[in-house]
Structure formats: structure tokens, C-alpha cells
Design an enzyme around this catalytic site. Structure first.
Site, PDB file in Angstrom:
ATOM      1  N   TYR A 185       0.853  -1.195   0.000  1.00 44.65           N
ATOM      2  CA  TYR A 185       0.000   0.000   0.000  1.00 44.65           C
ATOM      3  C   TYR A 185       0.884   1.239   0.000  1.00 44.65           C
ATOM      4  CZ  TYR A 185      -3.653   3.231   1.754  1.00 44.65           C
ATOM      5  OH  TYR A 185      -4.524   4.275   1.932  1.00 44.65           O
ATOM      6  N   CYS A 186       0.632   2.169  -0.937  1.00 41.34           N
ATOM      7  CA  CYS A 186       1.350   3.442  -1.013  1.00 41.34           C
ATOM      8  C   CYS A 186       2.853   3.193  -1.146  1.00 41.34           C
ATOM      9  CB  CYS A 186       0.991   4.308   0.193  1.00 41.34           C
ATOM     10  SG  CYS A 186       1.537   6.020   0.078  1.00 41.34           S
ATOM     11  N   ILE A 187       3.684   3.752  -0.277  1.00 41.44           N
ATOM     12  CA  ILE A 187       5.132   3.545  -0.386  1.00 41.44           C
ATOM     13  C   ILE A 187       5.492   2.083  -0.135  1.00 41.44           C
ATOM     14  CG2 ILE A 187       5.604   4.133   2.039  1.00 41.44           C
ATOM     15  CD1 ILE A 187       8.184   5.463   1.119  1.00 41.44           C
ATOM     16  N   GLY A 189       3.817  -0.295  -1.410  1.00 43.90           N
ATOM     17  CA  GLY A 189       3.668  -0.867  -2.745  1.00 43.90           C
ATOM     18  C   GLY A 189       4.846  -0.544  -3.641  1.00 43.90           C
TER      19      GLY A 189
END
Length: 413
Positions: A185-187, A189
Site C-alpha cells: 500500500y502506497c510507499i 507498494g
């Protein structure tokens, strides 16, 4: 004037216009005066008390949420589990199964280290962790160390290998599985995408790669158009951030929080100025806002590398331009199926840029676009009366985001 300067100019003009809105001031907000009259002056007194309370905090800031309403482990982040591994960078949490039998392949979440681990385990009704457990999955989640001065040299490679790769290997060993479902998720990812490129360079045979498929939530891999966040990731801004980190060895979470609030200042700043100070109301009880307010610092070495090599130079999106762990990375080498989720109102990871990942990787991709934002689009449980919408469909390398969007229909829920 070049495009970047124009973007910065427009961004700050927008901030000025938002700040000068008549509703933000007592003398020009009729709703505030109406409350004053109806409460016989008590709304002003309560607003003043709210202001004093915020100013007297150890780190004075505008309250976005009623922090007294939640306590981690009691009424938020309370799905049962235990820490099964720990090193200097992270703890790995395994949640207790809720079914008699479980799938052999576990789900491993690589969480963002800008906030705490429990975004997917807020309240019981919107806990993605609990949802997966009820479906029979083994679930693991990374909980990252909140860095201080002694962690200034912690690098992006440390997060890649001591964090993401280690979490995957530990989960495999515990479940006695050759593969995992990896999710970022987000960073989190972004580091997972880097790891997938590295694994596909490291191992000549696909059967040796420990990930059977992977999922990205609101994740940038191509940073060429980061949206409004680009105001804070240009060269002058990065140099300013590096100066801020020089003394302490980390970027304080208050600067990160302020940057994200400015990206959506009408909703995340001025709405609460009006609510808390002019109307004299307490900030709302919101599990999402509580998590969003529970920030962490970023170590100097990692933060500087991330801003320069990902945002400024966009090396991960280029073929063999990023060198990590002894290999040059090429996203086109990734063959494992990808489930890629973007959010239509995302002001941190614009969905058009999250879609670019579909065109960069070599394996099959299914893209999902939700109708909400960076957090509410992802923490989006299948409720019967949900007014939210999404689009979903497979992608092809030749597709651009507009072509994909027009070929899909809205699905309610």
C-alpha cells in the site's frame, strides 16, 4: 515560466484562495454567528477552549479527530494476533486464523512506513484483515520501527531486504509454503514493486520466486506526474527537506502531515478550523482520521534516496536505471500476475499514474478504480448500502488510462 513553476504557482494561489475564504473568519461566517446566538455565546467559549487545547499540546497543531475516542488494541486495531518476528527495522504480525482450515499460501502486507501498521485493521466493520481471516487466509502485516536520530543511515535497501523480503521469507517458513500473496500500500507498494523487479532478476527460474501474485493499493511506480505532491518533490523542495533532516537525522512526521493536509486543505485544514474554533464543536470520532493522525518519522538516508531517485529522477520506471541489491531493475521482467488498485479522488497517488504500472510490468494485470480517495477508496468494505462505485477490468500493454476507463462500467458497492 516552465511547467513545474506554473504548477507551484497555481498550487500556492489555490492555498491562498482557500485561506482567504470568508467562511474561515468569524466576522464573515453567518453560521458561526447563528450558533453564537442560539447557544448564548457558549459556542465562542468552546471554540476558544478548543484553540487553547491545541496550542498547549507538546506539538501544537489543529485537531482533526477526537483522539480520546480511540485506543489501539481496545477499540481500534484489535483483531487478535502476535508478533512472530522482529529485527531492528520492523516487527511482523501474524493474525490468529478464524476458520478451522486455512489456505496454504499466506497474504503478506507490506505496509507504508509513513503511518502505523493498522490501516487495514481499524474497526470491526471495515477491517480488511478480519475479512480475509473469515475467508480462510493466513494474514501477516509489517509494523515498522518509528525512526529517530540513531536510524539516520537506514536506507531504502534496508526496507527492501530487511523489511519486505524478510517478511515474505518468514511468512513462508511459518506456513511451510513455497509462495505468498504479496500486497503493498502506497510507499509499501513502491518497495514491493522494486522487490518484484529484483526477484525476477535474481532468479532465473520462475518457480524459485517466492511470490505467486502481487497486489498494489494506491501505489506510484512511475513518478513522472505525481500531481500536486510534485510541489513538494521538486529539486528546491528536496534540498529544503534535506536541510531539515541534517540535525535530527530524520524527517519529523509533522512536516509530512502538513504536506498531505495542504494537498487537500479545504477538507483537511479549513473544515476543522471552522468546526473546532468558529462553531465550538469537538472534532469528529473517525477511525480513519485517527490512523491518519498517528504518523511516523522517515530516516534521513531513505527519505533523501526516495525523493531523489523515485520522484526527481523516476529511475524505477526506466529500464535498468535503478540499481539495488546487486542488480539493475527492470519492471518489464516481472511475470507474476498483478492486481492494481487506484482511487479516482486520490491526491497523493493520482489514479492515472497508478495505471501506468499496468503498462510497465510484463505479467497480466487487472486494474480496479474506486470512486473515493487515497484512504477511503482502499478502506472500502462491501457494505450493502454503500454509495461508492468502482470499475474493474483486465488491461493490455497498448491501453492508456482513458481508453481503459471508457471500456469499463461503474459497479455499485
Amino acid at each position: 515560466i516552465d511547467l513545474d513553476d506554473r504548477r507551484r504557482f497555481c498550487f500556492w494561489i489555490t492555498q491562498m484562495n482557500s485561506a482567504l475564504s470568508s467562511s474561515n473568519y468569524l466576522c464573515t461566517n453567518p453560521g458561526a454567528w447563528r450558533r453564537y446566538i442560539n447557544s448564548k455565546g457558549k459556542s465562542f467559549q468552546k471554540g476558544y477552549d478548543n484553540l487553547l487545547e491545541d496550542l498547549q499540546k507538546e506539538n501544537p497543531k489543529l485537531s482533526l479527530v477526537d483522539e480520546s475516542a480511540f485506543k489501539v488494541g481496545e477499540n481500534i486495531a484489535c483483531t487478535p494476533g502476535e508478533v512472530v518476528f522482529k529485527n531492528e527495522l520492523m516487527e511482523l504480525i501474524q493474525y490468529y486464523p478464524e476458520t478451522e482450515s486455512t489456505y496454504n499460501i499466506p497474504v503478506v502486507f507490506i505496509q507504508p512506513w509513513i503511518n502505523k501498521y493498522y490501516i487495514f485493521d481499524l474497526s470491526s466493520y471495515n477491517s480488511f484483515v478480519r475479512y480475509l481471516l473469515k475467508k480462510g487466509f493466513n494474514v501477516f502485516i509489517t509494523s515498522w520501527k518509528n525512526p529517530d536520530s540513531q536510524h539516520r543511515d537506514v536506507s531504502f535497501e534496508d526496507y527492501l531486504f530487511d523489511g519486505a523480503l524478510t517478511a515474505i521469507e518468514v511468512a513462508r517458513q511459518i506456513c511451510m509454503s513455497t509462495k505468498v500473496h504479496a500486497t503493498g500500500y502506497c510507499i509499501g507498494g513502491t518497495v514491493l514493486a522494486s522487490l518484484m523487479a529484483w526477484l525476477n532478476k535474481r532468479y532465473a527460474h520462475q518457480e524459485n520466486i517466492p511470490v505467486v501474485d502481487w497486489t498494489l493499493f494506491s501505489t506510484l511506480v512511475d513518478f513522472s506526474e505525481p500531481g500536486d505532491l510534485g510541489v513538494f518533490t521538486g529539486k528546491p523542495a528536496i534540498e529544503a527537506v534535506e536541510k531539515l533532516m541534517k540535525d535530527d537525522g530524520y524527517l519529523d512526521e509533522k512536516y509530512i502531515s502538513l504536506s498531505f493536509c495542504l494537498l487537500n486543505s479545504d477538507s483537511l485544514i479549513w473544515r476543522y478550523v471552522i468546526n473546532n474554533y468558529l462553531y465550538g464543536q469537538k472534532p469528529p470520532r473517525s477511525d480513519i482520521l485517527f490512523w491518519n493522525n498517528d504518523g511516523t518519522n522517515l530516516p534521513e538516508a531513505m527519505c533523501s534516496y526516495y525523493l531523489r531517485e523515485f520522484y526527481l529522477n523516476n529511475r524505477l520506471a526506466g529500464k535498468n536505471q535503478m540499481f539495488l541489491g546487486g542488480f539493475s531493475l527492470d519492471l518489464g521482467c516481472i511475470r507474476q500476475p498483478l492486481y492494481n488498485v487506484g482511487a479516482q479522488q486520490d491526491h497523493i497517488s493520482p489514479w492515472q499514474q497508478t495505471f501506468q504500472t499496468c503498462r510497465l510490468v510484463g505479467g497480466p494485470v487487472r486494474y480496479v478504480l474506486t470512486s473515493e480517495g487515497h484512504i477511503t477508496g482502499i478502506v472500502n468494505p462491501p457494505l450493502a448500502k454503500s454509495k461508492k462505485k468502482y470499475r474493474v477490468g483486465d488491461t493490455k500493454a497498448i491501453m492508456d488510462c482513458d481508453e481503459w476507463f471508457s471500456s469499463q462500467e461503474d459497479i455499485q458497492g
